[in-house]
Design a protein around this motif. Structure first.
Motif, mmCIF file in Angstrom:
data_model
loop_
_atom_site.group_PDB
_atom_site.id
_atom_site.type_symbol
_atom_site.label_atom_id
_atom_site.label_comp_id
_atom_site.label_asym_id
_atom_site.label_seq_id
_atom_site.Cartn_x
_atom_site.Cartn_y
_atom_site.Cartn_z
ATOM 1 N N GLN A 225 -40.127 19.224 86.072
ATOM 2 C CA GLN A 225 -40.098 17.767 86.175
ATOM 3 C C GLN A 225 -38.722 17.222 85.789
ATOM 4 O O GLN A 225 -38.202 16.308 86.447
ATOM 5 N N VAL B 38 -36.343 17.869 88.721
ATOM 6 C CA VAL B 38 -36.592 16.957 89.837
ATOM 7 C C VAL B 38 -36.000 15.586 89.533
ATOM 8 O O VAL B 38 -35.366 14.957 90.393
ATOM 9 N N ALA B 39 -36.187 15.116 88.305
ATOM 10 C CA ALA B 39 -35.629 13.823 87.910
ATOM 11 C C ALA B 39 -34.109 13.826 88.000
ATOM 12 O O ALA B 39 -33.495 12.832 88.397
ATOM 13 N N PHE C 211 -37.246 9.439 91.422
ATOM 14 C CA PHE C 211 -38.108 9.721 90.286
ATOM 15 C C PHE C 211 -38.422 8.443 89.521
ATOM 16 O O PHE C 211 -39.574 8.203 89.125
ATOM 17 N N GLN D 119 -42.069 6.765 88.845
ATOM 18 C CA GLN D 119 -42.544 6.434 87.508
ATOM 19 C C GLN D 119 -42.978 4.974 87.437
ATOM 20 O O GLN D 119 -43.979 4.635 86.797
ATOM 21 N N TYR E 241 -44.906 15.075 93.547
ATOM 22 C CA TYR E 241 -43.694 14.448 94.071
ATOM 23 C C TYR E 241 -43.852 14.008 95.528
ATOM 24 O O TYR E 241 -43.080 14.418 96.400
#
Length: 369
Positions: free
Chosen positions: A33, A36-37, A44, A48, A102
């Protein structure tokens, strides 16, 4: 309770060694995670923000605390095995936490994230191959990439199948572009675990934790209806699809769908009554009350229900075996839910050496009635 539910008999000795299998258990991949961010910070952050909008600030805060408290159970192999021993679960089918779908990611990032997820899940379950099996991911929002991701999960990483959400972007499970995926899943005898992530009702459910308590069952019902009414299950009768949360609202309210199929031409995309397709699907046992589990068994059949806990989240149950025993099903049906149906689902993939207590012992100790 019906006579069938009241009639429990002593289990035979020949099933004493059958492993107890939990098909709904999660793994959190925190490093993935973070990566990916870092690779797409704007995407991302937007995801969120959408999550916060759908859930509301109160639920987001409560979920953050809960995950923080249960983090060891989500990432530590030793903690997982100890908790399995406490629950008297012999085998877990481990799937990545739905936060790793995602669905907003572009092609390159989505394909990379699926491969990394498959690798990470395989590494986790390899730490206890006699107790764990794994599920990977596919980038559902990019249908032309899902077959390669499925093959990466099952062939390259030795996983039992993949976990999918109820939809991704504009891709519903009835989307014709997914036809090669369903066909390849059949060919590989792969498990496809349907677990919603998020709910398309958005702010309507942003308080009282309705995003989960109502949203998840709604998403299950919608996704399964897409599969049924579009004829996917007609075209792929050997598909091994397991729906989390007992299939949500769908299994026990299909009379309305059957009626629509009979009177509405646009609802006639499947060959048979919608309710008949429950026999082609599988469901976990996570429906929270004995009466709800009995209703699910009545609707779908005991041979279509498998033990599921949603380990280790607070909307799951810490005593999944006892929850099945509390339904008071006949012993043969209890054995099927705890073990036998998982054996049929997983076949040779199921680690037979895992049995520690066994189904017969669990029924005896639990006092099924």
């Amino acid at each position: 309770m019906s006579d069938r539910h009241a009639q429990a008999t002593s289990p035979s000795a020949d099933v004493a060694a059958a492993p107890v299998v939990d098909v709904h258990a999660h793994l959190l991949l925190t490093e993935l995670q973070d990566e990916v961010a870092a690779r797409d910070p704007e995407g991302f952050a937007a995801a969120q923000a959408l999550d916060a909008r759908r859930n509301g600030t109160e639920s987001m805060a409560a979920s953050g605390r809960m995950i923080g408290e249960r983090m060891p159970l989500l990432i530590s192999l030793d903690a997982r095995l100890a908790e399995m021993d406490r629950q008297r679960v012999d085998v877990q089918l481990v799937s990545p936490s739905p936060s790793h779908y995602y669905p907003w990611a572009g092609e390159e990032l989505a394909a990379w994230a699926a491969r990394e997820t498959n690798r990470a899940v395989a590494a986790h379950v390899a730490g206890a191959p006699d107790r764990l099996l794994g599920l990977g991911l596919v980038p559902l929002q990019h249908p032309h990439l899902v077959v390669a991701a499925l093959e990466d999960a099952v062939i390259a990483n030795g996983l039992a199948g993949v976990e999918i959400s109820s939809f991704a972007g504009d891709v519903e499970l009835s989307d014709e572009r997914l036809a090669p995926f369903w066909a390849r899943a059949e060919e590989l005898d792969a498990v496809v675990f349907l677990h919603p992530f998020g709910c398309s009702l958005d702010e309507r459910l942003d308080r009282f934790y309705l995003s989960n308590t109502v949203g998840q069952p709604v998403e299950n019902a919608v996704a399964l209806s897409h599969l049924i009414f579009s004829g996917v299950l007609d075209r792929h009768p050997r598909l091994k699809l397991v729906a989390a949360h007992g299939g949500g609202y769908l299994p026990t309210f299909l009379g309305r769908s059957d009626h629509a199929w009979q009177v509405r031409p646009e609802a006639h995309g499947c060959r048979e009554l919608p309710s008949s397709y429950l026999r082609r699907l599988r469901f976990d046992s996570l429906v929270h009350t004995p009466s709800a589990l009995r209703a699910l068994v009545d609707a779908a059949g005991a041979d279509r229900v498998l033990l599921g806990s949603d380990y280790p989240f607070d909307m799951g149950v810490d005593d999944p075996v006892e929850r099945v025993l509390e339904a008071g099903l006949p012993d043969a049906e209890t054995r099927a839910i705890l073990s036998g149906n998982a054996g049929e689902l997983l076949g040779a993939r199921l680690p037979r050496a895992a049995t520690r207590v066994g189904v017969t012992a669990r029924i005896t100790e639990g006092g099924a009635a």
